[in-house]
Design an enzyme around this catalytic site. Structure first.
Site, PDB file in Angstrom:
ATOM      1  N   LYS A  35       2.789  -5.148   3.298  1.00  0.00           N
ATOM      2  CA  LYS A  35       2.738  -4.203   4.422  1.00  0.00           C
ATOM      3  C   LYS A  35       1.696  -3.121   4.107  1.00  0.00           C
ATOM      4  O   LYS A  35       1.233  -3.023   2.965  1.00  0.00           O
ATOM      5  CB  LYS A  35       4.119  -3.605   4.672  1.00  0.00           C
ATOM      6  N   TYR A 259     -13.601  25.810  -2.177  1.00  0.00           N
ATOM      7  CA  TYR A 259     -12.835  26.553  -1.179  1.00  0.00           C
ATOM      8  C   TYR A 259     -11.735  27.392  -1.823  1.00  0.00           C
ATOM      9  O   TYR A 259     -11.038  26.926  -2.725  1.00  0.00           O
ATOM     10  CB  TYR A 259     -12.183  25.586  -0.188  1.00  0.00           C
TER      11      TYR A 259
HETATM   12  C1  LIG Z   1      12.802  -4.165   2.564  1.00  0.00           C
HETATM   13  C2  LIG Z   1      11.800  -4.010   1.477  1.00  0.00           C
HETATM   14  N1  LIG Z   1      11.733  -4.929   0.519  1.00  0.00           N
HETATM   15  C3  LIG Z   1      10.846  -4.824  -0.500  1.00  0.00           C
HETATM   16  C4  LIG Z   1       9.978  -3.762  -0.583  1.00  0.00           C
HETATM   17  C5  LIG Z   1       9.027  -3.678  -1.743  1.00  0.00           C
HETATM   18  O1  LIG Z   1       9.349  -2.572  -2.532  1.00  0.00           O
HETATM   19  P1  LIG Z   1       8.507  -2.236  -3.873  1.00  0.00           P
HETATM   20  O2  LIG Z   1       7.134  -1.931  -3.420  1.00  0.00           O
HETATM   21  O3  LIG Z   1       9.195  -1.044  -4.426  1.00  0.00           O
HETATM   22  O4  LIG Z   1       8.599  -3.454  -4.718  1.00  0.00           O
HETATM   23  C6  LIG Z   1      10.034  -2.780   0.393  1.00  0.00           C
HETATM   24  C7  LIG Z   1       9.134  -1.623   0.293  1.00  0.00           C
HETATM   25  O5  LIG Z   1       9.370  -0.540   0.706  1.00  0.00           O
HETATM   26  C8  LIG Z   1      10.969  -2.901   1.454  1.00  0.00           C
HETATM   27  O6  LIG Z   1      11.042  -1.972   2.421  1.00  0.00           O
END
Ligand SMILES: Cc1ncc(COP(=O)(O)O)c(C=O)c1O
Length: 367
Positions: A35, A259
């Protein structure tokens, strides 16, 4: 000539990190979590480096479409499922699997199953809220949710998400969440999906699931923010953020930099101006003393950590290079990556590697 900042994506490191996950949880299939544009690394690089994954998990249908267009024919899991009833058509077109965490989504899926002619039904990952208290059905609601989808013809996998897999002293613990999960799904058919990166790293001896869901560890950053974790787990950073020195300033004692004149010199110093600022995703709140890796006379590998001096600007940061006389315009710099762990930079800036990676701006070339 473009600005010298770019993110070097090490696709071999992505492959290596996936292989490490396979060693840690040899009996599980892997949803590689990509994602947020593969945590800032870009979907194309993720697809290249993680081509041996069992599936990709993400949020946006647009990202799922990109993966399909780039040739990925394997499973894709939508981690938050349907955002509207209409999404189901694109979900089936793209052949995605779907998390379900809410009764509205069940209403939509029932309606779709009733009305469909020959469309394949998506596989469902039914999310149980075992203590994270963000998304998912409570244990009391879970059976009803399961039976409704099962009766509508859907294949189901049981899923939950851990709140504290990177802590030893917080509740709910991984064990407590896993126990509640197992009790609440007793007697219900279907596989399981539990572990994120922290659970894979620190609980793989006790937590088994058919599918794990690693994100951050694929990219070689730590779920806990401790940079030592990455070395201990034999993971490799998948992004090196590079730039160059674009100016040099010689300041007398008693002068200030940038700044707000946040940094004032006591003694004469030499400052390198680097092409990287908050519009590139570098954290504006990074304080004086945040580490930056500056190349030595023979290049990056002979470099060393120099310290930020002065406020981060939109397009520049300023770094003290007084004891590196060879540094000049064009000298190479690594903001984080192979020489400087991202978790060290994040710690200095009061954040976590996740945020730094995801914040790398679209204007930064990925290479
Ligand atoms: C439902 C779910 N699974 C897995 C993950 C992966 O988590 P991580 O990046 O901590 O391994 C996430 C990330 O937020 C998540 O929302």
């Amino acid at each position: 000539m473009s600005r010298p900042i770019y993110a070097h994506i090490h696709t071999d490191a992505l492959s290596h990190n996936l292989e490490r996950i396979r060693q840690l949880v040899p009996g599980s299939k892997v949803w590689s979590v990509v994602k947020a544009n593969a945590y800032g690394h870009g979907l194309e690089a993720a697809l290249k480096g993680l081509s041996l994954t069992d599936g990709f998990a993400l949020l946006d249908l647009a990202e799922a479409k990109t993966l399909r267009e780039k040739g990925w024919t394997g499973p894709i899991l939508l981690l938050e499922g349907l955002f509207s009833q209409e999404d189901i058509f694109m979900v089936t077109d793209l052949q995605c699997d779907c998390v379900v965490h809410d009764f509205n989504q069940i209403d939509w899926l029932e309606a779709f199953s009733e009305a469909r002619s020959s469309n394949r039904l998506p596989n469902i990952y039914l999310k149980m809220n075992t203590g994270m208290n963000r998304l998912g059905f409570t244990p009391a609601q879970y059976r009803e949710a399961y039976h409704r989808l099962h009766s509508a013809g859907y294949e189901l996998t049981h899923m939950t998400h851990f709140a504290n897999a990177d802590y030893i002293d917080r509740t709910p613990s991984v064990d407590q969440q896993a126990e509640l999960f197992n009790q609440s799904r007793e007697g219900l058919a279907g596989g399981t999906s539990l572990s994120n990166s922290a659970a894979i790293l620190w609980h793989h001896h006790v937590i088994y699931s058919d599918w794990v869901r690693p994100g951050i560890m694929l990219y070689g950053a730590s779920p806990s923010g401790r940079y030592e974790d990455i070395q201990e787990a034999q993971l490799q950073p998948a992004m090196s953020l590079h730039s160059e020195v674009i100016g040099i300033q010689h300041l007398e004692g008693g002068q200030s930099i940038g700044y707000g004149s946040r940094y004032r010199t006591d003694v004469p110093i030499r400052i390198a101006i680097i092409a990287c600022g908050y519009a590139d995703g570098y954290p504006r709140h990074a304080p004086d003393g945040t580490p930056v890796w500056v190349a030595g006379a023979d290049g990056l590998s002979s470099g060393k950590v120099c310290l930020m001096t002065g406020q981060v600007s939109m397009d520049m940061i300023t770094v003290d290079v007084t004891d590196m006389p060879h540094v000049q315009v064009g000298s190479k710099v690594e903001l984080w990556g192979k020489h400087l762990p991202i978790d060290k930079v994040a710690q200095a800036a009061g954040t976590i590697g996740y945020e730094l990676l995801c914040a790398v701006a679209p204007r930064v070339r990925r290479q």
